[in-house]
Structure formats: structure tokens, C-alpha cells
Motif scaffolding. Sequence first.
Motif, mmCIF file in Angstrom:
data_model
loop_
_atom_site.group_PDB
_atom_site.id
_atom_site.type_symbol
_atom_site.label_atom_id
_atom_site.label_comp_id
_atom_site.label_asym_id
_atom_site.label_seq_id
_atom_site.Cartn_x
_atom_site.Cartn_y
_atom_site.Cartn_z
ATOM 1 N N LEU A 143 31.569 46.410 50.256
ATOM 2 C CA LEU A 143 32.180 45.197 49.728
ATOM 3 C C LEU A 143 33.147 45.499 48.591
ATOM 4 C CD1 LEU A 143 29.173 42.701 49.752
ATOM 5 C CD2 LEU A 143 31.157 42.724 51.253
ATOM 6 N N ALA A 144 32.853 46.547 47.805
ATOM 7 C CA ALA A 144 33.771 46.920 46.724
ATOM 8 C C ALA A 144 35.120 47.362 47.284
ATOM 9 C CB ALA A 144 33.156 48.021 45.871
ATOM 10 N N ILE A 145 35.079 48.185 48.347
ATOM 11 C CA ILE A 145 36.324 48.641 48.978
ATOM 12 C C ILE A 145 37.043 47.468 49.624
ATOM 13 C CG2 ILE A 145 37.248 50.079 50.824
ATOM 14 C CD1 ILE A 145 35.039 52.089 50.219
ATOM 15 N N ALA A 146 36.278 46.587 50.309
ATOM 16 C CA ALA A 146 36.895 45.438 50.970
ATOM 17 C C ALA A 146 37.588 44.538 49.951
ATOM 18 C CB ALA A 146 35.834 44.658 51.741
ATOM 19 N N ALA A 147 36.907 44.265 48.830
ATOM 20 C CA ALA A 147 37.508 43.403 47.813
ATOM 21 C C ALA A 147 38.767 44.038 47.229
ATOM 22 C CB ALA A 147 36.495 43.122 46.711
ATOM 23 N N GLU A 148 38.747 45.360 47.042
ATOM 24 C CA GLU A 148 39.919 46.036 46.479
ATOM 25 C C GLU A 148 41.093 45.992 47.455
ATOM 26 O OE1 GLU A 148 41.242 50.427 44.732
ATOM 27 O OE2 GLU A 148 39.136 49.987 45.168
ATOM 28 N N LEU A 149 40.810 46.174 48.744
ATOM 29 C CA LEU A 149 41.885 46.123 49.730
ATOM 30 C C LEU A 149 42.493 44.733 49.808
ATOM 31 C CD1 LEU A 149 40.286 48.259 52.595
ATOM 32 C CD2 LEU A 149 42.100 48.947 51.019
ATOM 33 N N VAL A 150 41.659 43.680 49.747
ATOM 34 C CA VAL A 150 42.184 42.310 49.783
ATOM 35 C C VAL A 150 43.010 42.027 48.531
ATOM 36 C CG1 VAL A 150 41.547 39.879 49.818
ATOM 37 C CG2 VAL A 150 40.317 41.495 51.259
ATOM 38 N N GLY B 15 44.714 44.149 46.953
ATOM 39 C CA GLY B 15 45.984 44.841 47.135
ATOM 40 C C GLY B 15 46.995 44.019 47.901
ATOM 41 N N HIS B 16 46.524 43.057 48.699
ATOM 42 C CA HIS B 16 47.404 42.143 49.418
ATOM 43 C C HIS B 16 47.780 40.930 48.572
ATOM 44 C CE1 HIS B 16 45.951 44.501 52.826
ATOM 45 N NE2 HIS B 16 46.887 43.951 53.580
ATOM 46 N N GLY B 17 47.248 40.865 47.346
ATOM 47 C CA GLY B 17 47.475 39.687 46.515
ATOM 48 C C GLY B 17 46.516 38.564 46.815
ATOM 49 N N GLY B 18 45.488 38.841 47.637
ATOM 50 C CA GLY B 18 44.529 37.806 48.010
ATOM 51 C C GLY B 18 43.217 37.969 47.275
ATOM 52 N N ARG B 19 42.191 37.360 47.842
ATOM 53 C CA ARG B 19 40.870 37.425 47.218
ATOM 54 C C ARG B 19 39.790 37.337 48.292
ATOM 55 N NH1 ARG B 19 42.878 32.326 46.634
ATOM 56 N NH2 ARG B 19 41.463 30.549 47.084
ATOM 57 N N LEU B 20 38.698 38.000 48.038
ATOM 58 C CA LEU B 20 37.519 37.960 48.901
ATOM 59 C C LEU B 20 36.420 37.246 48.141
ATOM 60 C CD1 LEU B 20 35.871 38.779 51.392
ATOM 61 C CD2 LEU B 20 35.418 40.973 50.281
ATOM 62 N N GLU B 21 35.873 36.173 48.751
ATOM 63 C CA GLU B 21 34.891 35.349 48.058
ATOM 64 C C GLU B 21 33.634 35.206 48.898
ATOM 65 O OE1 GLU B 21 36.896 31.669 47.598
ATOM 66 O OE2 GLU B 21 37.998 32.283 45.796
ATOM 67 N N HIS C 96 41.117 35.260 51.675
ATOM 68 C CA HIS C 96 42.342 34.479 51.478
ATOM 69 C C HIS C 96 43.505 35.453 51.311
ATOM 70 C CE1 HIS C 96 40.360 30.569 50.870
ATOM 71 N NE2 HIS C 96 39.388 31.267 50.303
ATOM 72 N N LEU C 97 44.527 35.313 52.167
ATOM 73 C CA LEU C 97 45.717 36.140 52.074
ATOM 74 C C LEU C 97 46.908 35.231 51.820
ATOM 75 C CD1 LEU C 97 45.100 38.558 55.080
ATOM 76 C CD2 LEU C 97 44.692 39.003 52.658
ATOM 77 N N PRO C 98 47.654 35.450 50.745
ATOM 78 C CA PRO C 98 48.757 34.535 50.424
ATOM 79 C C PRO C 98 49.953 34.715 51.356
ATOM 80 C CG PRO C 98 48.741 36.383 48.901
ATOM 81 C CD PRO C 98 47.528 36.540 49.776
ATOM 82 N N LYS C 99 50.635 33.605 51.592
ATOM 83 C CA LYS C 99 51.848 33.660 52.410
ATOM 84 C C LYS C 99 53.085 34.047 51.597
ATOM 85 C CE LYS C 99 50.482 30.329 55.975
ATOM 86 N NZ LYS C 99 50.831 29.055 56.654
ATOM 87 N N ALA C 100 53.007 33.844 50.299
ATOM 88 C CA ALA C 100 54.147 34.174 49.439
ATOM 89 C C ALA C 100 54.443 35.654 49.528
ATOM 90 C CB ALA C 100 53.862 33.776 48.001
ATOM 91 N N GLU C 101 55.734 36.010 49.569
ATOM 92 C CA GLU C 101 56.125 37.399 49.773
ATOM 93 C C GLU C 101 56.377 38.145 48.463
ATOM 94 O OE1 GLU C 101 59.393 37.679 52.394
ATOM 95 O OE2 GLU C 101 58.354 36.773 54.082
ATOM 96 N N GLY C 102 56.252 37.482 47.330
ATOM 97 C CA GLY C 102 56.480 38.171 46.057
ATOM 98 C C GLY C 102 55.913 37.371 44.925
ATOM 99 N N VAL C 103 55.875 37.976 43.724
ATOM 100 C CA VAL C 103 55.331 37.308 42.553
ATOM 101 C C VAL C 103 56.164 36.087 42.193
ATOM 102 C CG1 VAL C 103 54.777 37.573 40.128
ATOM 103 C CG2 VAL C 103 54.350 39.464 41.720
ATOM 104 N N ALA C 104 57.505 36.238 42.295
ATOM 105 C CA ALA C 104 58.369 35.117 41.924
ATOM 106 C C ALA C 104 58.133 33.932 42.850
ATOM 107 C CB ALA C 104 59.833 35.544 41.984
ATOM 108 N N GLU C 105 57.987 34.220 44.164
ATOM 109 C CA GLU C 105 57.734 33.149 45.114
ATOM 110 C C GLU C 105 56.384 32.525 44.909
ATOM 111 O OE1 GLU C 105 57.506 32.489 49.939
ATOM 112 O OE2 GLU C 105 58.348 34.348 49.130
#
Length: 488
Positions: A449-456, A458-464, A478-487
Motif C-alpha cells: 500500500l505504501a508503494i501504491a500510494a506513492e505511485l498514485v 506521482g500522478h497527482g492523485g490520491r489513494l484513499e 483518484h486521478l486528476p484530469k488536469a494536465e498541469g499545476v496551472a490547470e
Amino acid sequence: MRPAVEGRRWRFWKTLSGRFLLLTVVFVLLAETLVFLPSIARYRYDRMDERLKLAQVAALTQLASDNMVSPDLEAELLANAAVFNVVLRRDDVRQLVLSSPVPGPVAANYDLRKATSWELIRDALALLAKAEVQVIRVIGHPVQEGGQLIEITMDTKVLRQQLLEFSFRILALSALISAVMAVLLFTAAQRLLVAPIRRVVRHMQAYAEAPEDARRVIAPTAEVMELRAAEEAMAQMQTQLIGAFKQKERLAQLGGAVAKISHDLRNILTTAQLFADRLEGSADPAVARSAPKLINSISRAVALCESTLVFGKAEEAPPKLRHFALAPLVAEVAEGEGLPISGLRGASAGEDAPAEALVSALLDVPAGLMLRADPEQLHRVLSNLLRNARQAIEATGQPGMIEISAGEDDNDWWIRVGDTGPGLPAKAREHLFAAFQGGARKGGTGLGLAIAAELVRGHGGRLELHRSDSEGSEFVIHLPKAEGVAEA
């Protein structure tokens, strides 16, 4: 030389000992001041009351002789009472009993019958402040019912001198008491407070020099409850830090060993991959059908070994984002875990999965759902979640099901992984996504779960963890659709 001495003195007043000494002196002086003011007020009152009594005796002497006292004796009586005039009121008649020339006008009148404590203190301080001699009138009650009132006229010279001498004695005594109390309190504070605090500071400094040395953990000995609590908290913290340092050392050694093993295992898998490539040309249909899955599994194992070498450098490789269909990936993960698949939309069920398997998978992923992520890393995330769910159900010995569903909204893609297992223990939920701490299964490492949470992340998402109870657990990605921080 003098600046150095002054610097040491200034530093002393900034220490706990110096400030305690200063506060002791200030509060003792304040207490003595509160004693000094009523003392001088009472002393002045007693001296004037004494004058009234002497004047009453002199007046009674004059009255007893039917006013036949000679002028010389009258002057002697007034001098003995240290007054100029004596007036008695008896039977509502005011009578000047004794008199002599008054050196000046009366500057103030003091009625001791109605004076309050604050007025007595005020008048005593005013008497000390005025150096010039004044003539005052004092009124009081006669003693032994000798009349309705007695009134005298006197100057302030002798009275002020007596009050000054009394004040000096009080101040000297106060200074002596303050000094003695300051020394006693300072010594007590040194022994009871400052010395234990310095002991704690020395232990902290010694522990900071060698934080892995268990011999430097403080042993609580303070008798003051607050200091004892601080020492116990410090001892507990030091013990936990020593354990953390040991765990860090073991993890460093483990990381080095895993990196070496991954390096050699990668070479072995590369060789196996070369032989697996040849299976694709086999005439056996079953072998030809299974060869791509075998090649993908070996490729994924090689990539995992390479990523493990990167993880040994303290971070995962950044995800390589691209758009792909989620349903085939989910089916591949379920098949890789040996789960019978049912209810899949847009992908075929696992043909080789045993029908009598204890755990099955129910897939509810829209066939046309496309998301943007790293498919290899998302495969690892889902594999960890499905493997944990399958092992939890198998541990109960009862049949169970794992449900994987997915969808999207305006901001995110989401993937739910739920099971009908026994749920996570409360202890495991406290550090669920912490490496080596969130393991819910006996013998588990807590890395999945630690690796899974870190990988998610890295996508800018979250594992809950959405829920976990007696009916099972459910994780949501949850994986965000936004393609960048500004968006975003």
C-alpha cells in the motif's frame, strides 16, 4: 575586561536563576512595602494618641486644683505633654483647660475618631514628605470617660523625627528579611528546579552527540511532578528515536541487498524473456495464446527490477503519462492474480481461471473509458490492491468477491476496489500507507500500500480508504484530469 564582566552579569539576569532571584527580591520588597505602610500609619496614630493621653492627665490636674495651678506648673504640664493647648468638652461645654502661646497658625486638623486606614497611611506619608515644622490640631476621645472629646494643638517636629527613626528601622529590617528570603528561595530554587532542569539539558546534549547510544537515555529521577513528566516524555522520545535509527539502519542495509538482488534478477529475467519470445512461434494454439501473457509478465518483472533499483535511490521514476483504455488493463491485472472474472464490460473473461476458485472478481469498467496515466505503474497499484484483497479473503477460508469499478467526473477519473473480506484491523488503519508499518497480514511487510500510494501521488492523485468494516474494505483511486499545476 569590564565589558566581559558586564556581559556575564547581563547573561546571568537572562538565566532562570537570575530571573527567579530578581522576582524573589521584587516580591519580597512588595510584601515588605505592604507591611511598611500600615506600620508607619499605626506608629503615627499611637504617638498622637499618646499625646492626647498626656494632655488629658495635664488637664485633669488643672481641673482638680480648681484652676489654681501656677503659670510655671501649667507650662511644665504642657511641656511634658509636648502640646500648646488642651481643650476638653464635658457636659456639652467646650473648655480651654491649658494654654500657651502658639508659634503659628494651625496648618491641619486630624480627627482620630473618624480616621480610616487609607487616611492614616496618607497622612503618615505626607508627614514624612514635609520637612518644615507645622502646627496641627489633633482631636480624639478622652480615656476613662473623661469627657466627650479632647483637643490638642502641637507641632510636627518631634512627631516627624520619631516617625523617621521608626521608618528607618522598618526599612532596615525589611532589607534584612528580603536578603535572607532571597538567599533561601534562590538556594531552594537551585536545588529543586534549576538543578533538575540543567540535568535534563545535559542529558539532551549528551544524547544529541550519540543518538543511537541507548546508555544515554535519561532515567527519570525528578521529584517535582512536572519535571518528572518531562523526563519521562523525554525518555520515551529518546527510546523511540533509538528504535527509529535502528530501523533506518536496517532499512538501509535491506535496500542495498534488494538493489543487488534486483540487479541480478533483472539479468535472469532478461534471459528468460529471450526464450519466451520463441514461444510465440509455437504450433500449439494454447502455447501461442499464453505466450503474449508470459512475455508481458516477464517484461513487467524486468521493469519492476529496474524500478526497484531506482527506488533504492529514494524515489520512484516519474510516470510516463499516456491515454489508454482502462478495461483491458483491469482484466489483465485480475487474470494475473488468477481470479475468475465476471460482469466485465468491454473485455473478455479469463478463460484459464479455475471455476472452483475461492475468490472471484466482478469487473464493472466501461469499455470506452480512457484515462491518462502510466499503465505500468497503474498496473502495479491495482496488482497490490487486488493481491491484498485476495489474501485477506483467503485467510478467512470463506468464498469472497473482489469488485473493481471505474468512472469519471468533471475533474477526476476514479477506480474503486472493494472486497468482501474481514476488514482491516484498527492498528493497520493507523499507519495504512506507511512503509513497514501498515501491514494488515501476519508476515506482510506493509510495502504494497505504501508503494501504491506513492505511485498514485506521482500522478497527482490520491489513494484513499473509503471504508473498512466487518463487511469488507473499499479503496478509491483518484486521478486528476488536469494536465498541469496551472490547470489544476
